[in-house]
Design a protein around this motif. Sequence first.
Motif, PDB file in Angstrom:
ATOM      1  N   CYS A   7     -17.000 -39.301  24.269  1.00  0.00           N
ATOM      2  CA  CYS A   7     -18.412 -40.432  24.567  1.00  0.00           C
ATOM      3  C   CYS A   7     -17.950 -41.530  25.479  1.00  0.00           C
ATOM      4  O   CYS A   7     -18.495 -41.797  26.221  1.00  0.00           O
ATOM      5  N   THR A  17     -25.324 -38.823  20.296  1.00  0.00           N
ATOM      6  CA  THR A  17     -24.490 -37.330  20.297  1.00  0.00           C
ATOM      7  C   THR A  17     -25.157 -36.567  19.117  1.00  0.00           C
ATOM      8  O   THR A  17     -25.347 -37.160  18.366  1.00  0.00           O
ATOM      9  N   TYR A  19     -23.997 -33.204  17.183  1.00  0.00           N
ATOM     10  CA  TYR A  19     -22.688 -32.371  16.501  1.00  0.00           C
ATOM     11  C   TYR A  19     -23.436 -31.032  15.572  1.00  0.00           C
ATOM     12  O   TYR A  19     -23.988 -31.530  14.522  1.00  0.00           O
ATOM     13  N   VAL A  33     -22.176 -39.327  14.532  1.00  0.00           N
ATOM     14  CA  VAL A  33     -22.911 -39.101  15.428  1.00  0.00           C
ATOM     15  C   VAL A  33     -24.383 -39.464  15.152  1.00  0.00           C
ATOM     16  O   VAL A  33     -24.835 -39.691  14.054  1.00  0.00           O
TER      17      VAL A  33
END
Length: 89
Positions: A7, A17, A19, A33
């Motif tokens: 990141c 983000t 995941y 995240v």
Amino acid sequence: PVIRKLCADTGIGMDQTAYLGDDWVDAGPMLHVGFPMAVANAQPEIKDIALWTSSCSGGHGAVREAIMFILRAQNKYHGQWKKWTDPGD
């Protein structure tokens, strides 16, 4: 640490983000995240953390399903499809 470095290197925040996980080792990253995701055959504790769960099992199209979900949510699906189907000039 790997996700934080990725990141930092890309300038993308952890809150931006996603995941995709399936087992306990994924719990830590998923808790940090913005969009934790699980595969259909993930451990129950991982599914509890996830905001989205695939209908496909890990190794059977779950990653592709997750990518398609994100592309559609960002209204980028058709643009990406066009890149593959438009021969261009």
